[in-house]
Scaffold this motif. Structure first.
Motif, PDB file in Angstrom:
ATOM      1  N   SER A  11       0.973  -1.411  -0.150  1.00 33.55           N
ATOM      2  CA  SER A  11      -0.018   0.158   0.156  1.00 33.55           C
ATOM      3  C   SER A  11       1.051   1.144  -0.047  1.00 33.55           C
ATOM      4  N   GLU A  82      -5.570  -6.271   2.506  1.00 29.43           N
ATOM      5  CA  GLU A  82      -6.388  -7.165   1.755  1.00 29.43           C
ATOM      6  C   GLU A  82      -7.464  -6.554   1.174  1.00 29.43           C
ATOM      7  N   ASN A  84     -10.840  -7.105  -0.738  1.00 28.45           N
ATOM      8  CA  ASN A  84     -12.128  -8.161  -1.078  1.00 28.45           C
ATOM      9  C   ASN A  84     -11.380  -9.687  -0.943  1.00 28.45           C
ATOM     10  N   SER A 118      -4.883  -4.934   8.742  1.00 30.50           N
ATOM     11  CA  SER A 118      -6.061  -4.745   8.251  1.00 30.50           C
ATOM     12  C   SER A 118      -6.929  -3.872   9.518  1.00 30.50           C
ATOM     13  N   PRO A 119      -7.834  -3.137   9.424  1.00 34.48           N
ATOM     14  CA  PRO A 119      -8.672  -2.575  10.347  1.00 34.48           C
ATOM     15  C   PRO A 119      -9.883  -3.587  10.596  1.00 34.48           C
ATOM     16  N   ARG A 126      -6.808 -13.641   4.862  1.00 34.93           N
ATOM     17  CA  ARG A 126      -7.163 -14.216   3.461  1.00 34.93           C
ATOM     18  C   ARG A 126      -6.297 -13.792   2.264  1.00 34.93           C
TER      19      ARG A 126
HETATM   20  C1  LIG Z   1     -11.292  -2.251  -2.477  1.00 33.11           C
HETATM   21  C2  LIG Z   1     -11.139  -2.468  -0.914  1.00 33.11           C
HETATM   22  C3  LIG Z   1     -11.513  -3.732  -0.312  1.00 33.11           C
HETATM   23  C4  LIG Z   1     -11.154  -4.057   0.792  1.00 33.11           C
HETATM   24  N1  LIG Z   1     -11.352  -5.203   1.212  1.00 33.11           N
HETATM   25  C5  LIG Z   1     -11.025  -5.720   2.364  1.00 33.11           C
HETATM   26  C6  LIG Z   1     -11.199  -7.224   2.846  1.00 33.11           C
HETATM   27  O1  LIG Z   1     -11.443  -7.983   2.319  1.00 33.11           O
HETATM   28  N2  LIG Z   1     -10.598  -7.316   3.971  1.00 33.11           N
HETATM   29  C7  LIG Z   1     -10.449  -6.321   5.081  1.00 33.11           C
HETATM   30  O2  LIG Z   1      -9.856  -7.000   6.117  1.00 33.11           O
HETATM   31  N3  LIG Z   1     -10.102  -5.010   4.703  1.00 33.11           N
HETATM   32  C8  LIG Z   1     -10.700  -4.735   3.379  1.00 33.11           C
HETATM   33  N4  LIG Z   1     -10.535  -3.417   3.127  1.00 33.11           N
HETATM   34  C9  LIG Z   1     -10.290  -2.382   3.957  1.00 33.11           C
HETATM   35  C10 LIG Z   1      -8.568  -2.296   4.001  1.00 33.11           C
HETATM   36  O3  LIG Z   1      -8.004  -3.521   4.793  1.00 33.11           O
HETATM   37  C11 LIG Z   1      -8.068  -1.171   4.799  1.00 33.11           C
HETATM   38  O4  LIG Z   1      -8.439   0.124   3.616  1.00 33.11           O
HETATM   39  C12 LIG Z   1      -6.605  -0.946   4.786  1.00 33.11           C
HETATM   40  O5  LIG Z   1      -6.255   0.479   5.927  1.00 33.11           O
HETATM   41  C13 LIG Z   1      -5.804  -1.012   3.502  1.00 33.11           C
HETATM   42  O6  LIG Z   1      -4.525  -0.989   4.040  1.00 33.11           O
HETATM   43  P1  LIG Z   1      -3.597   0.322   4.171  1.00 33.11           P
HETATM   44  O7  LIG Z   1      -3.749   0.827   5.297  1.00 33.11           O
HETATM   45  O8  LIG Z   1      -2.229  -0.597   4.268  1.00 33.11           O
HETATM   46  O9  LIG Z   1      -3.522   1.166   3.074  1.00 33.11           O
HETATM   47  C14 LIG Z   1     -10.877  -3.120   1.631  1.00 33.11           C
HETATM   48  C15 LIG Z   1     -10.398  -1.804   0.939  1.00 33.11           C
HETATM   49  C16 LIG Z   1     -10.553  -1.419   0.026  1.00 33.11           C
HETATM   50  C17 LIG Z   1     -10.265   0.055  -0.395  1.00 33.11           C
END
Ligand SMILES: Cc1cc2nc3c(=O)[nH]c(=O)nc-3n(C[C@H](O)[C@H](O)[C@H](O)COP(=O)(O)O)c2cc1C
Length: 187
Positions: A11, A82, A84, A118-119, A126
């Motif tokens: 990211s 992650e 989706n 992940s939050p 996954r």
């Molecule tokens: C398109 C999209 C799909 C996501 N799908 C998931 C998911 O399947 N599982 C999950 O735990 N978080 C999901 N998230 C939330 C991300 O974990 C969250 O945006 C996270 O902050 C992304 O990582 P980063 O903080 O390193 O940028 C998704 C976010 C986006 C934008």
């Protein structure tokens, strides 16, 4: 000789949790004896892969630079979000480009350690499964140890350090396994 690891977050978001996690993991790998090059994929921007683009222009300069970086390192330390249920397109696009030309020569046989943040409640587990499979397809050996950091919005302090010692221990386990396995394979 010291083990050299290339490290990055999949990211590039400035406040990314995975950006924080890879910094913690990079330090854990240094503590385990490795030399770590922590890079930012913002500095290796690549267009979305298109075969016509490659046929016309060859590999982007950023791809060639990343191939050279892989060539000069023994292993990979990666923290991925992650999206989706899978890893994000940034990772796939970047490493798909890197695999072109003779790029697979610089990936295959290297060792990788993977983490995610992940939050959500399962911390991107996954995504780790899919990342493991993808890196295997590229010829990397992924160590069995891995760490998913759940509820990542509450996992770090203001300095970016992990608040939960058990989670930090899990990150350390990945780093120690990565450095140890890489060392053994090189010996
Ligand atoms: C398109 C999209 C799909 C996501 N799908 C998931 C998911 O399947 N599982 C999950 O735990 N978080 C999901 N998230 C939330 C991300 O974990 C969250 O945006 C996270 O902050 C992304 O990582 P980063 O903080 O390193 O940028 C998704 C976010 C986006 C934008």
């Amino acid at each position: 000789m010291t083990i050299k690891l290339l490290a990055f977050s999949a990211s590039t978001r400035l406040a990314s949790y995975n950006r924080k996690l890879i910094a913690v993991a990079a330090q854990a790998a240094r503590d385990a004896g490795a030399e770590v090059t922590l890079i930012d994929l913002l500095d290796y921007d690549m267009p979305l892969y298109n075969g016509d683009l490659e046929a016309r222009d060859g590999l982007p300069a950023s791809t060639q630079a990343l191939q050279q970086l892989f060539a000069g390192h023994d292993g990979l330390l990666l923290s991925t979000p992650e999206y989706n249920g899978l890893f994000p397109p940034l990772l796939k696009n970047t490493l798909d480009w890197v695999s072109r030309g003779n790029g697979l020569d610089h990936l295959a046989g290297k060792v990788a350690g993977i983490l995610s943040a992940s939050p959500g409640r399962v911390g991107g587990l996954r995504s780790l499964m899919a990342t493991r499979q993808y890196l295997n397809n590229l010829g990397l050996l992924v160590v069995p140890q891995q760490q998913a950091v759940s509820e990542a919005g509450h996992a770090f302090d203001e300095q970016g350090l992990l608040l939960d010692a058990r989670v930090q221990a899990g990150v350390n386990n990945v780093a120690v396994a990565l450095v140890g396995t890489t060392q053994k394979l090189r010996d």
